[in-house]
Design an enzyme around this catalytic site. Sequence first.
Site, PDB file in Angstrom:
ATOM      1  CE  LYS A  13      -2.158  -0.676   3.909  1.00 56.04           C
ATOM      2  NZ  LYS A  13      -1.614  -1.960   4.360  1.00 56.04           N
ATOM      3  NE  ARG A  88      -4.178  -0.780   9.779  1.00 55.63           N
ATOM      4  CZ  ARG A  88      -3.102  -0.242   9.211  1.00 55.63           C
ATOM      5  NH1 ARG A  88      -3.116   1.004   8.832  1.00 55.63           N
ATOM      6  NH2 ARG A  88      -2.030  -0.978   9.002  1.00 55.63           N
ATOM      7  NE  ARG A 123       7.120  -3.690   5.589  1.00 55.56           N
ATOM      8  CZ  ARG A 123       5.920  -3.136   5.716  1.00 55.56           C
ATOM      9  NH1 ARG A 123       5.225  -2.793   4.649  1.00 55.56           N
ATOM     10  NH2 ARG A 123       5.414  -2.946   6.914  1.00 55.56           N
ATOM     11  NE  ARG A 155       6.151  -0.304  10.156  1.00 57.67           N
ATOM     12  CZ  ARG A 155       4.978  -0.349   9.537  1.00 57.67           C
ATOM     13  NH1 ARG A 155       4.852   0.134   8.315  1.00 57.67           N
ATOM     14  NH2 ARG A 155       3.943  -0.879  10.133  1.00 57.67           N
ATOM     15  NE  ARG A 166       2.056  -4.391  11.225  1.00 52.41           N
ATOM     16  CZ  ARG A 166       3.054  -4.123  10.392  1.00 52.41           C
ATOM     17  NH1 ARG A 166       4.256  -4.637  10.593  1.00 52.41           N
ATOM     18  NH2 ARG A 166       2.840  -3.369   9.347  1.00 52.41           N
TER      19      ARG A 166
HETATM   20  P1  AMP Z   1       0.902   0.883   8.791  1.00 50.54           P
HETATM   21  O1  AMP Z   1       2.111   1.722   8.620  1.00 50.54           O
HETATM   22  O2  AMP Z   1      -0.264   1.332   7.975  1.00 50.54           O
HETATM   23  O3  AMP Z   1       1.189  -0.596   8.637  1.00 50.54           O
HETATM   24  O4  AMP Z   1       0.452   1.076  10.328  1.00 50.54           O
HETATM   25  C1  AMP Z   1       1.294   0.719  11.408  1.00 50.54           C
HETATM   26  C2  AMP Z   1       0.490   0.623  12.694  1.00 50.54           C
HETATM   27  O5  AMP Z   1      -0.080   1.902  13.012  1.00 50.54           O
HETATM   28  C3  AMP Z   1      -0.689  -0.344  12.647  1.00 50.54           C
HETATM   29  O6  AMP Z   1      -0.299  -1.686  12.906  1.00 50.54           O
HETATM   30  C4  AMP Z   1      -1.580   0.234  13.763  1.00 50.54           C
HETATM   31  O7  AMP Z   1      -1.079  -0.095  15.047  1.00 50.54           O
HETATM   32  C5  AMP Z   1      -1.388   1.748  13.578  1.00 50.54           C
HETATM   33  N1  AMP Z   1      -2.374   2.304  12.613  1.00 50.54           N
HETATM   34  C6  AMP Z   1      -2.123   2.818  11.386  1.00 50.54           C
HETATM   35  N2  AMP Z   1      -3.255   3.235  10.798  1.00 50.54           N
HETATM   36  C7  AMP Z   1      -4.251   2.983  11.676  1.00 50.54           C
HETATM   37  C8  AMP Z   1      -5.672   3.159  11.650  1.00 50.54           C
HETATM   38  N3  AMP Z   1      -6.292   3.692  10.584  1.00 50.54           N
HETATM   39  N4  AMP Z   1      -6.374   2.769  12.743  1.00 50.54           N
HETATM   40  C9  AMP Z   1      -5.770   2.247  13.820  1.00 50.54           C
HETATM   41  N5  AMP Z   1      -4.452   2.019  13.911  1.00 50.54           N
HETATM   42  C10 AMP Z   1      -3.687   2.388  12.850  1.00 50.54           C
END
Ligand code: AMP
Length: 215
Positions: A13, A88, A123, A155, A166
């Site tokens: 994404k 999400r 990554r 990360r 996740r």
């Molecule tokens: P990402 O970088 O999109 O994989 O997000 C990393 C982490 O941030 C996720 O595993 C969640 O803990 C948190 N996170 C990101 N976007 C959201 C969202 N829209 N709602 C809730 N938690 C989020």
Amino acid sequence: MNLILLGAPGAGKGTQAEQISEREGIPAISTGQILRNAMRSGSELGLTAKQYVESGALVPDDIVIGIIREYLESDECRHGFVLDGFPRTIAQAEALKRLGIKIDAVLTIEVPDEKIVGRMSGRRFCECGASYHTDYLPPKVEGICDRCGKELYIRDDDKPETVLSRLETYHRQTEPLIGYYRGEGLLITVEGQERVEDTTELVRQALMNGTENKQ
Ligand code: AMP
């Protein structure tokens, strides 16, 4: 164009959001990136988010909805946006709808779970929002961002045990959005490919062809 990207963690994404952003001249907004930057700066938001992010859980809806509202109502998003990682949950999708901003399409990138864990190990990320992969999308100079020259980082939540959590969170809380947006007539599905440029091309074509309803 107002666009949402859906997909499991590691589906690509972030990479596709950046490419669409460059092609279309619209900002890519990643709630994950906003939360990570807050965590690195040690702000109140960062301290609250940390426990959730590091365990692979979602940050509470009201927090992320507050963040996203501020961005979407800002001048930067006047000509469109691509949302990477929001919504999400169904509650977040409903909150977005209540903001009254029309969404043009929701693109989901499908990658089987078996492939996800392997992809996560290479990554690399930059504070500026750029992301790389040591095998599939390496930076020009190892460990350094092509775009801004800062040092790349790995990360904490890309560790295999957190990735599994996740993925479970994704299937339970986020995947229902596929049915939700299909019902709204907005869904476009693309299969994530091994090579980034192949996925980019499929995404480009899919966005040109439009949503399932128009085909
Ligand atoms: P990402 O970088 O999109 O994989 O997000 C990393 C982490 O941030 C996720 O595993 C969640 O803990 C948190 N996170 C990101 N976007 C959201 C969202 N829209 N709602 C809730 N938690 C989020």
